[in-house]
Write a protein that holds these residues in place. Structure first.
Motif, short mmCIF file in Angstrom:
data_model
loop_
_atom_site.label_atom_id
_atom_site.label_comp_id
_atom_site.label_asym_id
_atom_site.label_seq_id
_atom_site.Cartn_x
_atom_site.Cartn_y
_atom_site.Cartn_z
N ASP A 137 5.52 3.37 8.53
CA ASP A 137 5.82 3.91 7.30
C ASP A 137 4.92 3.07 6.28
OD1 ASP A 137 7.27 5.84 8.60
OD2 ASP A 137 9.16 4.86 8.09
N VAL A 138 5.34 1.81 6.39
CA VAL A 138 4.45 0.59 5.36
C VAL A 138 2.99 0.81 5.57
CG1 VAL A 138 4.24 -1.49 4.84
CG2 VAL A 138 6.52 -0.96 5.47
N HIS A 139 2.38 0.95 6.76
CA HIS A 139 1.21 1.24 7.09
C HIS A 139 0.63 2.39 6.29
CE1 HIS A 139 -2.81 1.32 8.60
NE2 HIS A 139 -2.62 2.71 9.35
N ALA A 140 1.39 3.33 6.34
CA ALA A 140 0.96 4.73 5.81
C ALA A 140 1.12 4.76 4.27
CB ALA A 140 1.81 5.92 6.32
N VAL A 141 1.81 3.90 3.79
CA VAL A 141 1.84 3.99 2.25
C VAL A 141 0.60 3.19 1.75
CG1 VAL A 141 3.21 2.90 0.17
CG2 VAL A 141 4.51 4.16 2.13
N ILE A 142 0.29 2.03 2.41
CA ILE A 142 -0.95 1.30 2.21
C ILE A 142 -2.17 2.02 2.08
CG2 ILE A 142 -2.34 -0.70 2.96
CD1 ILE A 142 0.30 -2.13 4.02
N GLU A 143 -2.13 3.05 3.20
CA GLU A 143 -3.24 3.67 3.47
C GLU A 143 -3.29 4.93 2.18
OE1 GLU A 143 -3.61 5.55 7.39
OE2 GLU A 143 -5.07 4.27 7.85
N ALA A 144 -2.28 5.44 1.88
CA ALA A 144 -1.93 6.22 0.78
C ALA A 144 -2.69 5.62 -0.63
CB ALA A 144 -0.63 6.91 0.60
N LEU A 145 -2.21 4.53 -0.67
CA LEU A 145 -2.82 3.77 -2.01
C LEU A 145 -4.36 3.86 -1.86
CD1 LEU A 145 -0.20 0.60 -1.82
CD2 LEU A 145 -0.29 2.85 -3.50
N GLY A 146 -5.01 3.62 -0.93
CA GLY A 146 -6.42 3.88 -1.00
C GLY A 146 -6.99 2.75 -1.47
N VAL A 147 -6.54 1.53 -1.81
CA VAL A 147 -7.18 0.51 -2.65
C VAL A 147 -7.32 -1.08 -1.43
CG1 VAL A 147 -6.37 1.00 -4.64
CG2 VAL A 147 -5.12 -0.51 -3.32
N GLY A 148 -7.38 -0.56 -0.12
CA GLY A 148 -7.50 -1.68 0.66
C GLY A 148 -6.27 -2.58 1.08
N PRO A 149 -6.54 -3.63 1.64
CA PRO A 149 -5.12 -4.53 1.93
C PRO A 149 -4.41 -5.06 0.69
CG PRO A 149 -7.24 -5.90 2.31
CD PRO A 149 -7.49 -4.40 2.03
N VAL A 150 -3.25 -5.43 0.92
CA VAL A 150 -2.23 -5.75 -0.19
C VAL A 150 -1.66 -7.12 0.09
CG1 VAL A 150 -1.42 -3.30 -0.52
CG2 VAL A 150 -0.26 -4.70 0.97
N GLU A 151 -1.23 -7.65 -0.84
CA GLU A 151 -0.34 -8.87 -0.59
C GLU A 151 1.02 -8.43 -0.52
OE1 GLU A 151 -2.85 -12.55 -3.27
OE2 GLU A 151 -1.16 -11.37 -4.34
#
Length: 290
Positions: A83-97
């Motif tokens: 789920d967290v991976h899916a949210v990061i993908e949905a943000l569409g801005v690359g990796p997060v801290e």
């Protein structure tokens, strides 16, 4: 500015909040804050201490605004990581801290192992990982005692047992198990049974979280910088000891943060820490200075 989004998947509808601009105004990765079983509301105070950052918070599936459609009631780190991976993908801005606390820190370790390019820096704060402890069998027995108290007498008894377990100093010895059952009233909790048995903290629904064993090889191979964090007041308690052991497993020393397991929480939580000092330390660590 905060915007709320709902990411619909086949198994769950995941609610997440974006505090700030995406893409970020300063070009830095968004700062994703996750917990378990804490939902997004638990990070309100900490997020407010990063006014210059874009902060992402979310509700894990089955909690608060995130409905699950998978027919399950258990909470598993690998599932939460998807789920967290899916949210990061949905943000569409690359990796997060990422700042991840308690069960969220376990989810984050599973995320980095499975999706190594999702996170640049992970600060994993007090992951409650029983398998890394030298007294793992006794810790599992202590956790079972929390579940048993909850099943027998309800949430007040269960929470009192949970507090007794998580505030115990050192290994779970015979002295721990010889104690009488704690009285919920001494913690200001109800002594009557409300009839509920679905609490993700007190039931066995989240045992997959506490029984998770980190994939050390996958974590070592990931490009993510991983920092295991521990509260200065909780070093010798259950989650402090799991943090020290996890750090050792990963070939590092745990980084000490102000306060306790909930050190980032504000006064509205009833378990207030030192959120301003905690945020300063987190900012320093994210900047690369442990």
């Amino acid at each position: 500015m905060t915007t709320t989004h709902l990411l619909e998947t086949t198994e769950a509808d995941i609610a997440y909040d974006v505090h700030g601009a995406v893409p970020t105004a300063d070009g830095r990765p968004p700062l994703f804050m996750i917990g378990q079983p804490m939902d997004a509301s638990g990070f309100a105070t900490l997020a407010s201490n990063f006014p210059d950052r874009t902060v992402i918070t979310y509700d894990p599936r089955g909690l608060a605004r995130s409905a699950r459609n998978d027919g399950r009631t258990d909470n598993a780190p690998a599932v939460q990581a998807v789920d967290v991976h899916a949210v990061i993908e949905a943000l569409g801005v690359g990796p997060v801290e990422m700042f991840a606390s308690s069960g969220g820190a376990v989810t984050a370790l599973a995320l980095v192992a499975a999706y190594p390019n999702d996170v640049t820096t992970l600060v994993a704060h007090e992951p409650p990982l029983i398998p890394v402890l030298p007294d793992a069998e006794a810790a599992r027995r202590a956790l079972g005692g929390v579940r048993d108290a909850y099943e027998a007498n309800g949430s007040g008894a269960g929470m009192a047992a949970f507090i007794a377990m998580t505030s115990w100093h050192g290994e779970f010895t015979d002295d721990y198990f010889a104690q009488p059952a704690p009285d919920p009233a001494q913690f200001g909790m109800p002594t009557t049974d409300d009839g509920s048995r679905d609490d993700p903290l007190l039931s066995d629904r989240s045992w997959a979280v506490s029984s998770y064993r980190p994939d050390v090889k996958a974590l070592a191979a990931a490009p993510t910088r991983i920092v295991i964090a521990v509260g200065e007041e909780s070093v010798d308690t259950f989650t402090g000891r799991t943090s020290l052991a996890t750090a050792e497993l990963l070939g590092q020393q745990a980084t000490v943060f102000p306060s306790h397991h909930g050190g980032f929480l504000g006064g509205e939580s009833g378990y207030a820490g030192q959120p301003e000092a905690f945020a300063r330390k987190l900012g320093t660590v994210l900047a690369g200075d442990n």
